[in-house]
Design an enzyme around this catalytic site. Structure first.
Site, mmCIF file in Angstrom:
data_model
loop_
_atom_site.group_PDB
_atom_site.id
_atom_site.type_symbol
_atom_site.label_atom_id
_atom_site.label_comp_id
_atom_site.label_asym_id
_atom_site.label_seq_id
_atom_site.Cartn_x
_atom_site.Cartn_y
_atom_site.Cartn_z
ATOM 1 N N CYS A 7 -51.745 -31.591 22.971
ATOM 2 C CA CYS A 7 -53.083 -31.038 23.203
ATOM 3 C C CYS A 7 -53.000 -29.636 23.817
ATOM 4 O O CYS A 7 -52.593 -29.484 24.962
ATOM 5 C CB CYS A 7 -53.841 -32.014 24.118
ATOM 6 S SG CYS A 7 -55.341 -31.355 24.845
ATOM 7 N N CYS A 36 -55.026 -29.042 26.971
ATOM 8 C CA CYS A 36 -54.386 -29.756 28.089
ATOM 9 C C CYS A 36 -53.305 -28.876 28.715
ATOM 10 O O CYS A 36 -53.168 -28.830 29.945
ATOM 11 C CB CYS A 36 -53.760 -31.064 27.618
ATOM 12 S SG CYS A 36 -54.933 -32.262 26.956
#
Length: 107
Positions: free
Chosen positions: A31, A34
């Site tokens: 991600c 993230c």
């Protein structure tokens, strides 16, 4: 390191039973947002270590806890206090935004 890793197995002990607020980052290796959020949470963990614990839950490795809290989009950040989810933030945000959103638990 200013963050701790939390798993399905120790979530109760490290988050729910904590005596101070815990900021929990639900994330995954693949991600991009993230990865953008990670250093921001590290900084919060360092700057506010007396007030809060910052924990990270890898949703790929710990699907049970992610499912229990209905994580459908990452990064999702929850604040837990006294065993209850008390705040939520979704998406990568800069430090000043998270400090404002979580001010009640950082000051």
């Amino acid at each position: 390191m200013s963050t701790i890793d939390v798993t399905d197995q120790d979530f109760q002990e490290k988050v729910i039973d904590s005596d101070k607020p815990v900021i929990v980052d639900f994330w995954a290796v693949w991600c991009g947002p993230c990865r953008q959020l990670s250093p921001v949470l590290e900084e919060i963990g360092e700057k506010y270590s007396e007030k809060v614990t910052v924990a990270k839950v890898n949703v790929d490795d710990n699907p049970g806890i992610a499912a229990q809290y209905g994580i459908t989009s990452i990064p999702t950040v929850f604040v837990f206090q006294d065993g209850e989810k008390v705040a939520t933030s979704v998406g990568a945000k800069p430090l000043h935004v998270l400090e404002k959103e979580f001010a009640d638990y950082l000051n």
